[in-house]
Structure formats: C-alpha cells, structure tokens
Scaffold this active site. Structure first.
Site, PDB file in Angstrom:
ATOM      1  N   GLY A  79       8.307   0.128   6.488  1.00  0.00           N
ATOM      2  CA  GLY A  79       7.661  -1.155   6.246  1.00  0.00           C
ATOM      3  C   GLY A  79       8.436  -1.831   5.134  1.00  0.00           C
ATOM      4  O   GLY A  79       8.345  -1.418   3.982  1.00  0.00           O
ATOM      5  N   HIS A  80       9.248  -2.805   5.485  1.00  0.00           N
ATOM      6  CA  HIS A  80      10.122  -3.450   4.500  1.00  0.00           C
ATOM      7  C   HIS A  80       9.619  -4.869   4.253  1.00  0.00           C
ATOM      8  O   HIS A  80       9.635  -5.713   5.149  1.00  0.00           O
ATOM      9  CB  HIS A  80      11.573  -3.467   5.008  1.00  0.00           C
ATOM     10  CG  HIS A  80      12.151  -2.084   5.132  1.00  0.00           C
ATOM     11  ND1 HIS A  80      13.414  -1.836   5.607  1.00  0.00           N
ATOM     12  CD2 HIS A  80      11.628  -0.870   4.834  1.00  0.00           C
ATOM     13  CE1 HIS A  80      13.640  -0.531   5.594  1.00  0.00           C
ATOM     14  NE2 HIS A  80      12.566   0.086   5.133  1.00  0.00           N
ATOM     15  N   LYS A 116      13.523  -1.874  -0.788  1.00  0.00           N
ATOM     16  CA  LYS A 116      14.777  -2.079  -0.033  1.00  0.00           C
ATOM     17  C   LYS A 116      14.760  -3.406   0.716  1.00  0.00           C
ATOM     18  O   LYS A 116      15.769  -4.100   0.792  1.00  0.00           O
ATOM     19  CB  LYS A 116      14.980  -0.922   0.967  1.00  0.00           C
ATOM     20  CG  LYS A 116      15.058   0.453   0.302  1.00  0.00           C
ATOM     21  CD  LYS A 116      15.148   1.562   1.332  1.00  0.00           C
ATOM     22  CE  LYS A 116      13.884   1.778   2.150  1.00  0.00           C
ATOM     23  NZ  LYS A 116      12.710   2.233   1.375  1.00  0.00           N
ATOM     24  N   ASP A 154       9.737   2.996   0.026  1.00  0.00           N
ATOM     25  CA  ASP A 154       9.001   1.862  -0.547  1.00  0.00           C
ATOM     26  C   ASP A 154       9.540   1.423  -1.900  1.00  0.00           C
ATOM     27  O   ASP A 154       8.794   0.899  -2.734  1.00  0.00           O
ATOM     28  CB  ASP A 154       7.495   2.197  -0.669  1.00  0.00           C
ATOM     29  CG  ASP A 154       6.885   2.506   0.679  1.00  0.00           C
ATOM     30  OD1 ASP A 154       7.353   1.952   1.690  1.00  0.00           O
ATOM     31  OD2 ASP A 154       5.953   3.324   0.724  1.00  0.00           O
ATOM     32  N   GLN A 192      13.046   4.573   4.697  1.00  0.00           N
ATOM     33  CA  GLN A 192      12.561   5.730   3.937  1.00  0.00           C
ATOM     34  C   GLN A 192      13.413   5.891   2.664  1.00  0.00           C
ATOM     35  O   GLN A 192      13.890   4.903   2.144  1.00  0.00           O
ATOM     36  CB  GLN A 192      12.557   7.012   4.784  1.00  0.00           C
ATOM     37  CG  GLN A 192      11.495   7.025   5.884  1.00  0.00           C
ATOM     38  CD  GLN A 192      11.852   6.192   7.116  1.00  0.00           C
ATOM     39  OE1 GLN A 192      12.892   6.388   7.716  1.00  0.00           O
ATOM     40  NE2 GLN A 192      10.999   5.268   7.492  1.00  0.00           N
TER      41      GLN A 192
HETATM   42  P1  GDP Z   1      10.679  -0.935   1.086  1.00  0.00           P
HETATM   43  O1  GDP Z   1      10.021  -0.091   2.120  1.00  0.00           O
HETATM   44  O2  GDP Z   1      11.660  -0.165   0.263  1.00  0.00           O
HETATM   45  O3  GDP Z   1      11.288  -2.192   1.644  1.00  0.00           O
HETATM   46  O4  GDP Z   1       9.531  -1.402   0.077  1.00  0.00           O
HETATM   47  P2  GDP Z   1       8.069  -1.945   0.505  1.00  0.00           P
HETATM   48  O5  GDP Z   1       8.215  -3.333   1.028  1.00  0.00           O
HETATM   49  O6  GDP Z   1       7.357  -0.963   1.353  1.00  0.00           O
HETATM   50  O7  GDP Z   1       7.334  -1.916  -0.888  1.00  0.00           O
HETATM   51  C1  GDP Z   1       7.766  -2.637  -1.989  1.00  0.00           C
HETATM   52  C2  GDP Z   1       6.607  -3.555  -2.450  1.00  0.00           C
HETATM   53  O8  GDP Z   1       6.850  -4.020  -3.765  1.00  0.00           O
HETATM   54  C3  GDP Z   1       6.478  -4.791  -1.592  1.00  0.00           C
HETATM   55  O9  GDP Z   1       5.119  -5.164  -1.530  1.00  0.00           O
HETATM   56  C4  GDP Z   1       7.269  -5.834  -2.370  1.00  0.00           C
HETATM   57  O10 GDP Z   1       6.849  -7.175  -2.115  1.00  0.00           O
HETATM   58  C5  GDP Z   1       6.959  -5.439  -3.777  1.00  0.00           C
HETATM   59  N1  GDP Z   1       8.011  -5.717  -4.770  1.00  0.00           N
HETATM   60  C6  GDP Z   1       9.359  -5.634  -4.616  1.00  0.00           C
HETATM   61  N2  GDP Z   1       9.981  -5.863  -5.804  1.00  0.00           N
HETATM   62  C7  GDP Z   1       9.009  -6.090  -6.693  1.00  0.00           C
HETATM   63  C8  GDP Z   1       9.010  -6.342  -8.106  1.00  0.00           C
HETATM   64  O11 GDP Z   1      10.045  -6.389  -8.759  1.00  0.00           O
HETATM   65  N3  GDP Z   1       7.796  -6.493  -8.713  1.00  0.00           N
HETATM   66  C9  GDP Z   1       6.625  -6.416  -8.028  1.00  0.00           C
HETATM   67  N4  GDP Z   1       5.490  -6.574  -8.719  1.00  0.00           N
HETATM   68  N5  GDP Z   1       6.578  -6.182  -6.709  1.00  0.00           N
HETATM   69  C10 GDP Z   1       7.756  -6.001  -6.057  1.00  0.00           C
HETATM   70  P1  IMO Z   2      10.120   2.679   4.065  1.00  0.00           P
HETATM   71  O1  IMO Z   2      11.323   2.420   4.898  1.00  0.00           O
HETATM   72  C1  IMO Z   2       7.374   5.626   2.391  1.00  0.00           C
HETATM   73  C2  IMO Z   2       6.558   9.168   4.818  1.00  0.00           C
HETATM   74  C3  IMO Z   2       5.170   9.373   5.369  1.00  0.00           C
HETATM   75  C4  IMO Z   2       5.100  10.881   5.373  1.00  0.00           C
HETATM   76  C5  IMO Z   2       6.513  11.281   5.767  1.00  0.00           C
HETATM   77  C6  IMO Z   2       6.692  11.585   7.253  1.00  0.00           C
HETATM   78  O2  IMO Z   2       9.116   1.588   4.107  1.00  0.00           O
HETATM   79  O3  IMO Z   2      10.509   3.075   2.694  1.00  0.00           O
HETATM   80  P2  IMO Z   2       6.810  10.035   9.403  1.00  0.00           P
HETATM   81  O4  IMO Z   2       5.808   9.093   9.993  1.00  0.00           O
HETATM   82  O5  IMO Z   2       8.113   9.391   9.068  1.00  0.00           O
HETATM   83  O6  IMO Z   2       6.992  11.283  10.227  1.00  0.00           O
HETATM   84  O7  IMO Z   2       6.140  10.537   8.023  1.00  0.00           O
HETATM   85  O8  IMO Z   2       7.348  10.192   5.419  1.00  0.00           O
HETATM   86  N1  IMO Z   2       7.203   7.875   5.152  1.00  0.00           N
HETATM   87  C7  IMO Z   2       7.394   6.890   4.286  1.00  0.00           C
HETATM   88  N2  IMO Z   2       7.013   6.756   3.009  1.00  0.00           N
HETATM   89  N3  IMO Z   2       8.127   4.659   2.965  1.00  0.00           N
HETATM   90  C8  IMO Z   2       8.547   4.776   4.241  1.00  0.00           C
HETATM   91  O9  IMO Z   2       9.405   3.912   4.809  1.00  0.00           O
HETATM   92  C9  IMO Z   2       8.141   5.918   4.975  1.00  0.00           C
HETATM   93  N4  IMO Z   2       8.357   6.341   6.243  1.00  0.00           N
HETATM   94  C10 IMO Z   2       7.792   7.554   6.334  1.00  0.00           C
HETATM   95  O10 IMO Z   2       4.203   8.793   4.544  1.00  0.00           O
HETATM   96  O11 IMO Z   2       4.874  11.351   4.070  1.00  0.00           O
HETATM   97 MG    MG Z   3       8.108   0.416   2.776  1.00  0.00          MG
END
Ligand code: GDP
Ligand code: IMO
Ligand code: MG
Length: 426
Positions: free
Chosen positions: A41-42, A17, A14, A226
């Site tokens: 979840g991207h 990416k 999270d 991840q």
């Molecule tokens: P990923 O799994 O690495 O793609 O990241 P996620 O999408 O799960 O989580 C990142 C969250 O931070 C998302 O809700 C983005 O919209 C948000 N986000 C990304 N960059 C920024 C930033 O620079 N500032 C803020 N406030 N939110 C951001």
């Molecule tokens: P992105 O790509 C954050 C965490 C789960 C749990 C552990 C194992 O959005 O960064 P799983 O269901 O994979 O067997 O769970 O890994 N986890 C993540 N945490 N971002 C993710 O993906 C994750 N995918 C799995 O919360 O701790």
């Molecule tokens: Mg994510």
C-alpha cells in the site's frame, strides 16, 4: 550514461516509499515494480488528494512516466483492473500505453486467499499476520512450478483445463486442513477468462521492453514494495513476505541484468513500525508507542490494521544498509517525533549479556534481544512541512546526523509531512 535507481524499504515496510518514488519519478522515464503484489500500500499525495497504490507503480501520477509491473510481481488481475480504472477515473485519462504488465507474472487466484486463511487459522498463535491477499500461496505455486501466469490467462482455449486441474489439488489440501470451504472451479474459469480480456491491453514482455529502453539511454527507477526485513531470504523469517523485497530482487524480478542497477536508495522512518506478527526489539508498547501511532497515523494502508510502533532500530537498519549497499537514504516522518523530550535510538542488541555482532537469523533470538539505547535530545517544536535543512530544529539535525553517521549512509531526503512539498532535498 543513464543512472537507474532502486528505492527499497529499510525496515518492515510502510516507510514512505510511495511518497519518495512519486517525487523522484519526475526525473525518470520509467518506474518498475519488481516483487510483491497488492499486499503493498503505497500512499501518494497529489494536491490535497491521497491515493493508495497497491500494484501500480508510484510513478503513475507523473504523466510522462512509463510504469512497469515485472515478472517478479504476483498479480491479482481483478485488483489490477479495479486499480487502473480508479486511476483512469481520477486522472481523466487512460493509462493504456503507459502501464505495462509482464506476460510472465504469476497469478493470484481466489483459492490462494482461501488457502492462506486456512493456513493462518491452523497456525493460531504462531500466525504470520498476513495481509490476506493470497501472496504466500501464489509464490508457493510459482516455486512449486505449478502456478498459472499472465500468458496462461491470455489463452482462453486452455485456461479452463488448467484451472480445473489445479482446483482439484487445492480442494484436497483444504480438506486435509479440515477447512470448512471448498473451491468451485467454474466460477473461477468464467471470471478469469474475463479478467484476461480486461488486462490484455497492458500485457507485454516487460523484460524485452525494459532492456530496450535501457539500451536507448532511458532512466528507470525500480520501486521496492515491503521492506528489507520482510524479504523472504534476508528478513525476519518466518515473519516475512514471500518475495525478494531487498535490492537483490530487482534483476530477477524484472528480467534485467544487475549491471543495470546503478544506485540504491533506502527509505526509512525516523522511528520503526511493523504490521503483523514477529519480533520487534524496539517496540514501545506503552504510552509513547501510542503517541507515535496517533501522531504518525500508523494504520495499515492496505488492511487498516494498527501498526506496532517503536524507536529507531539501529542494528536492523545497519543490516539493511549492508545487504542493499545503500548509497543514500530518505528519512521519513521526522515530524512525528516533534513532541518527545528524549528520543531513544537503539545502537546495539544484547543477548545473554553480550552485544551481538551480526543481525540474528533466528526469530527466537531476535525476539529475546535486549536493545541498548542511546537517548538523543528531542526538539519539542514543530518540524511539520519544513523544506530546508537549515530550518530544522538543531536537535532534529543532530538526530538525523546521528542516524547517518551510525549507518554510514548520507541522507539525500528528509520528509516532514505526507505532501510532496513537505520534503527537504539535500
Ligand atoms: P509505503 O508503503 O512505504 O509507501 O508507505 P505507506 O504509504 O504505507 O505509509 C506511509 C504513510 O506515512 C502514508 O500515510 C504517508 O502519507 C505518510 N507519510 C509519508 N511521509 C510522511 C512524513 O514525512 N510525515 C508524516 N506525518 N506522514 C508521512
Ligand atoms: P508496503 O509495500 C508493511 C507484512 C504483513 C505480514 C507479512 C506477510 O506497503 O511497505 P503477506 O500478505 O505479504 O504474506 O504478509 O508482511 N506486509 C507488509 N507490511 N508494508 C507492506 O507493504 C507489507 N506487505 C506485507 O503485514 O506481517
Ligand atoms: Mg505501505
């Protein structure tokens, strides 16, 4: 020469990416996912719309970019069908001819989710806190050499027989775990035969596809899911996911040579978060952690769970820098730290009175280290949406420079908001 780039998470996922891959994909011909599944979840913001991608690569919103789901991904075919339909509806065009799924991907079946629930229940306090998507049990079946793959799904003649044989085994396991649910094979046989037809249009030998486009000089971005600390080999085992999230997973997960990975970019938040259980030395359980969660909207993109929040974990990021040999990094969500007068930055771990040299392998040790903080000056002014380095408050520049010097990695992007344009390119 073509320059292929791997984009990997530096922390526990999270990091942002999705945003970075969406922005960078404009400069690539293809974006390929090499591991994980719909546990990811991207988030990608296009215009004023927010999309959360789980399986489909974050290059999909760039109409010229080809998207590949490689053999290292575990595929829930229904999740793919639903996600591709949602994107087609939103974009108003078909993704056919632009989305390619490996015929070697292992499948997630409904019994993987049930088994995961049974195992997590049995672990009780020691549970991993997974995303409940069946990821771990699907990878177990792959490594145990009994999993079903996309190529099996496309052969309706033999699919039923294979599923029935596996379900007998799974029901035995559930019974042994005293789990009050068993699996009915016939509903799976019916639905999976349909899903096979639903995804057939995307299925190819993606290794052959990627090797050919690379040979033709096309540029590929490898999208990690991840993060390094969730990597099954390198992460905070057993509190990890079941795949190779770090850069090392690219080659095996896509069927290309490591020679084709030219550069590695790490994505990290300006602080740290984690979802699920496991050690988190810099976690801030008090008011400041809540403040980060509120300002950063730190709730899981896949499960909606509140993310655990804390300060930047230098030793963990330094370890991720080492194992990925990061060439550059994107530092995300700097705006979230706008309100703090002082920002603690963890520079070392102490364990039983001494500073640890290496990142600990044992989760029990990591759970008991004492973080050594350096307090950096906050900026207490808005950095939201800033697009130029020179426009950043001086203390924010100092904070970012400190992180870059500490890790020995140049910063190539800084993010100051979720939108595409809220980004500093360096
Ligand atoms: P990923 O799994 O690495 O793609 O990241 P996620 O999408 O799960 O989580 C990142 C969250 O931070 C998302 O809700 C983005 O919209 C948000 N986000 C990304 N960059 C920024 C930033 O620079 N500032 C803020 N406030 N939110 C951001
Ligand atoms: P992105 O790509 C954050 C965490 C789960 C749990 C552990 C194992 O959005 O960064 P799983 O269901 O994979 O067997 O769970 O890994 N986890 C993540 N945490 N971002 C993710 O993906 C994750 N995918 C799995 O919360 O701790
Ligand atoms: Mg994510």
């Amino acid at each position: 020469m073509s320059q292929n780039l791997a984009v990997v998470g530096v922390q526990w996922g999270d990091e942002g990416k999705g945003k970075i891959v969406d922005i960078l994909s404009e400069h690539f011909d293809c974006v390929a996912r090499y591991q994980g599944g719909h546990n990811a979840g991207h988030t990608v913001n296009v215009g004023n719309r927010r999309h959360v991608l789980h399986l489909i690569p974050s290059g999909i919103f760039q109409p010229r970019v080809q998207c590949v789901i490689g053999s290292g991904v575990v595929l829930d075919p229904l999740a793919l069908i639903e996600e591709s339909q949602a994107i087609e509806k939103m974009m108003g065009v078909s993704v056919e001819g632009r989305l390619w799924v490996s015929n070697r991907c292992h499948l997630i079946l409904p019994y993987h989710r049930v088994l995961e629930a049974a195992i997590e229940k049995q672990l009780g306090e020691r549970r991993i806190g997974t995303t409940s998507r069946g990821i771990g049990p699907a990878y177990e079946d792959k490594m145990g050499r009994r999993g079903l793959r996309v190529c099996d799904l496309l052969d309706p003649e033999t699919l039923g027989e294979k599923i029935r044989a596996l379900v007998i085994e799974k029901n035995r396991t559930l019974e042994a775990l005293k789990y009050p649910q068993t699996i009915d094979p016939e509903s799976i046989v019916d639905s999976y035969a349909r899903y096979g037809e639903g995804i057939r249009r995307f299925v190819v030998d993606t290794s052959a596809y990627l090797n050919e486009i690379i040979r033709n000089g096309k540029k590929v971005l490898f999208e990690g899911a991840q993060g390094t600390l969730l990597d099954v080999d390198l992460g905070t085992f057993p509190f990890v996911t079941s795949s190779s999230a770090a850069a090392g997973g690219v080659a095996s997960g896509l069927g290309i040579s490591p020679k084709h990975i030219h550069r590695v970019m790490g994505v990290t938040k300006a602080y740290t978060t984690r979802v699920g259980s496991g050690p988190f030395p810099t976690e801030s359980l008090g008011r400041e952690g809540d403040q980060i969660r509120d300002r950063g909207n730190e709730f899981g993109s896949t499960t909606g769970r509140p993310r655990r929040c804390g300060w930047f974990d230098g030793p963990a990021a330094r370890y991720a820098t080492l194992v990925n040999a990061l060439d550059s990094m994107a530092i995300m969500k700097v705006d979230v730290l706008d309100t703090f007068a002082e920002i603690p930055f963890c520079i070392d771990y102490k364990y039983k009175g001494s500073v640890l040299k290496d990142f600990p392998a044992d989760a029990a040790i990591l759970g008991n280290v004492e973080p050594v903080y350096k307090n950096l000056r906050g900026w207490q002014t808005s950095s939201v949406g800033i697009q130029e380095w020179s426009a950043l408050p001086a203390a924010a520049q100092d904070y970012l420079k400190f992180a870059s010097d500490y890790l020995g990695v140049p910063i190539s992007m800084v993010s100051t908001g979720p939108a595409r344009h809220e980004t500093i390119h360096i």
